[in-house]
Design a protein around this motif. Structure first.
Motif, mmCIF file in Angstrom:
data_model
loop_
_atom_site.group_PDB
_atom_site.id
_atom_site.type_symbol
_atom_site.label_atom_id
_atom_site.label_comp_id
_atom_site.label_asym_id
_atom_site.label_seq_id
_atom_site.Cartn_x
_atom_site.Cartn_y
_atom_site.Cartn_z
ATOM 1 N N ALA A 2 0.831 -1.195 0.000
ATOM 2 C CA ALA A 2 0.000 0.000 0.000
ATOM 3 C C ALA A 2 0.871 1.253 0.000
ATOM 4 N N VAL A 3 0.320 2.319 -0.543
ATOM 5 C CA VAL A 3 1.076 3.556 -0.637
ATOM 6 C C VAL A 3 0.300 4.686 0.017
ATOM 7 N N VAL A 4 1.012 5.418 0.842
ATOM 8 C CA VAL A 4 0.461 6.615 1.462
ATOM 9 C C VAL A 4 1.341 7.781 1.051
ATOM 10 N N SER A 5 0.726 8.811 0.541
ATOM 11 C CA SER A 5 1.476 9.961 0.059
ATOM 12 C C SER A 5 1.156 11.175 0.912
ATOM 13 N N GLN A 6 2.198 11.878 1.303
ATOM 14 C CA GLN A 6 2.032 13.047 2.157
ATOM 15 C C GLN A 6 2.654 14.254 1.467
ATOM 16 N N HIS A 7 1.997 15.390 1.640
ATOM 17 C CA HIS A 7 2.465 16.595 0.956
ATOM 18 C C HIS A 7 2.153 17.828 1.792
ATOM 19 N N PRO A 8 3.037 18.805 1.931
ATOM 20 C CA PRO A 8 4.369 18.845 1.308
ATOM 21 C C PRO A 8 5.371 18.062 2.146
ATOM 22 N N SER A 9 6.544 17.850 1.606
ATOM 23 C CA SER A 9 7.573 17.130 2.344
ATOM 24 C C SER A 9 8.313 18.064 3.293
ATOM 25 N N TRP A 10 8.305 19.340 2.973
ATOM 26 C CA TRP A 10 8.871 20.306 3.911
ATOM 27 C C TRP A 10 8.213 21.659 3.671
ATOM 28 N N VAL A 11 8.134 22.430 4.720
ATOM 29 C CA VAL A 11 7.541 23.756 4.608
ATOM 30 C C VAL A 11 8.153 24.662 5.667
ATOM 31 N N ILE A 12 8.389 25.901 5.249
ATOM 32 C CA ILE A 12 8.850 26.937 6.163
ATOM 33 C C ILE A 12 7.777 28.011 6.181
ATOM 34 N N CYS A 13 7.335 28.398 7.352
ATOM 35 C CA CYS A 13 6.290 29.412 7.416
ATOM 36 C C CYS A 13 6.615 30.419 8.505
ATOM 37 N N LYS A 14 5.946 31.549 8.425
ATOM 38 C CA LYS A 14 6.145 32.596 9.422
ATOM 39 C C LYS A 14 5.278 32.326 10.639
ATOM 40 N N SER A 15 5.755 32.747 11.766
ATOM 41 C CA SER A 15 5.004 32.590 13.013
ATOM 42 C C SER A 15 3.649 33.287 12.887
ATOM 43 N N GLY A 16 2.604 32.574 13.308
ATOM 44 C CA GLY A 16 1.264 33.151 13.247
ATOM 45 C C GLY A 16 0.442 32.708 12.055
ATOM 46 N N THR A 17 1.094 32.132 11.076
ATOM 47 C CA THR A 17 0.370 31.646 9.895
ATOM 48 C C THR A 17 -0.061 30.197 10.103
ATOM 49 N N SER A 18 -0.893 29.709 9.184
ATOM 50 C CA SER A 18 -1.381 28.332 9.259
ATOM 51 C C SER A 18 -0.800 27.511 8.120
ATOM 52 N N VAL A 19 -0.625 26.257 8.389
ATOM 53 C CA VAL A 19 -0.036 25.346 7.404
ATOM 54 C C VAL A 19 -0.910 24.099 7.300
ATOM 55 N N LYS A 20 -1.202 23.710 6.061
ATOM 56 C CA LYS A 20 -2.011 22.514 5.841
ATOM 57 C C LYS A 20 -1.145 21.396 5.280
ATOM 58 N N ILE A 21 -1.272 20.226 5.850
ATOM 59 C CA ILE A 21 -0.542 19.039 5.403
ATOM 60 C C ILE A 21 -1.563 18.000 4.946
ATOM 61 N N GLU A 22 -1.307 17.433 3.760
ATOM 62 C CA GLU A 22 -2.230 16.441 3.203
ATOM 63 C C GLU A 22 -1.668 15.028 3.294
ATOM 64 N N CYS A 23 -2.545 14.096 3.535
ATOM 65 C CA CYS A 23 -2.168 12.685 3.584
ATOM 66 C C CYS A 23 -3.171 11.906 2.735
ATOM 67 N N ARG A 24 -2.661 11.226 1.716
ATOM 68 C CA ARG A 24 -3.541 10.489 0.815
ATOM 69 C C ARG A 24 -3.181 9.004 0.774
ATOM 70 N N SER A 25 -4.196 8.188 0.777
ATOM 71 C CA SER A 25 -3.979 6.765 0.525
ATOM 72 C C SER A 25 -4.202 6.570 -0.975
ATOM 73 N N LEU A 26 -3.196 6.059 -1.666
ATOM 74 C CA LEU A 26 -3.236 6.049 -3.124
ATOM 75 C C LEU A 26 -3.901 4.811 -3.715
ATOM 76 N N ASP A 27 -3.842 3.701 -3.051
ATOM 77 C CA ASP A 27 -4.383 2.488 -3.659
ATOM 78 C C ASP A 27 -5.285 1.709 -2.715
ATOM 79 N N PHE A 28 -5.782 2.385 -1.702
ATOM 80 C CA PHE A 28 -6.746 1.746 -0.827
ATOM 81 C C PHE A 28 -7.567 2.830 -0.134
ATOM 82 N N GLN A 29 -8.695 2.429 0.400
ATOM 83 C CA GLN A 29 -9.537 3.372 1.125
ATOM 84 C C GLN A 29 -9.217 3.286 2.614
ATOM 85 N N ALA A 30 -9.129 4.427 3.237
ATOM 86 C CA ALA A 30 -8.752 4.468 4.649
ATOM 87 C C ALA A 30 -9.806 5.219 5.444
#
Lengths: 114, 109
Positions: A2-30
């Motif tokens: 099974a494959v799980v893909s996460q994005h982004p692999s790295w991120v730099i952000c300023k203090s006070g901002t929000s960051v979204k991280i995605e996690c996808r299952s590519l070949d199965f339902q989770a």
């Protein structure tokens, strides 16, 4: 396997901002995915269990209003770090388990808040 | 008490050495057990599952003792490429994993 893909692999952000991280299952339902955090030289700590179509379950000490989890489909869970601060800098990683046994991990996201 | 506890590290061994890692877990309702390997700044990779009957995969042997809630990993004939952090992992069911703090292994020429 099974494959799980996460994005982004790295991120730099300023203090006070929000960051979204995605996690996808590519070949199965989770219906369930898991979010972990790892500080340097420490092990992975479970933050929360993401449940498709319902609220996430947070571990003790994890602020649900700061770490927003959305699991709107059977293949996608997102973690949003709101109002990020330098102490939130860490390695965030998701996992899913197609058959409830072996877990498959995303590649991880290295967050740096400056 | 931590839910999963491992030997403190780091372990520094010469090539060819045999090294053993130990792990204990506190929750008797734990369902399945694994050893994962994590390289620096990467996601964990499954090394092997652990069964009560013991299992072997090449140079790696894993053992589980449910009565004493103890898990072990033996690495024979260590290679330089075995250098990594080894994580003892317990599955509480449904894919929810609890990790030990990890033991760092460094294999030297």
């Amino acid at each position: 396997g099974a494959v799980v893909s996460q994005h982004p692999s790295w991120v730099i952000c300023k203090s006070g901002t929000s960051v979204k991280i995605e996690c996808r299952s590519l070949d199965f339902q989770a219906t369930t995915m898991f979010w972990y955090r790892q500080f340097p030289k420490q092990s992975l700590m479970l933050m929360a269990t993401s449940n498709e179509g319902s609220k996430a379950t947070y571990e003790q000490g994890v602020e649900k209003d700061k770490f927003l989890i959305n699991h709107a489909s059977l293949t996608l869970s997102t973690l949003t770090v709101t109002s990020a601060h330098p102490e939130d800098s860490s390695f965030y990683i998701c996992s899913a388990s197609p058959l409830g046994a072996e877990a498959f991990f995303g590649q991880g996201t290295r967050l740096t808040v400056v | 008490r931590k839910e999963v506890e491992q030997d403190p590290g780091p372990f520094n061994v010469p090539e060819g050495a045999t090294v053993a890692f130990n792990c204990t877990y506190s929750n008797s309702a734990s369902q399945s057990f694994f050893w994962y390997r994590q390289d620096c700044r990467k996601e964990p990779k499954l090394l092997m599952s652990v069964y009560s009957s013991g299992n072997e995969d090449g140079r790696f042997t894993a053992q589980l003792n449910r009565a004493s809630q103890y898990i072990s990993l033996l690495i024979r004939d260590s290679k330089l490429s075995d250098s990594a952090t080894y994580l003892c992992v317990v599955n509480m069911g449904g894919g929810k994993l609890i990790f030990g703090q990890g033991t760092e292994l460094s294999v030297k020429p």
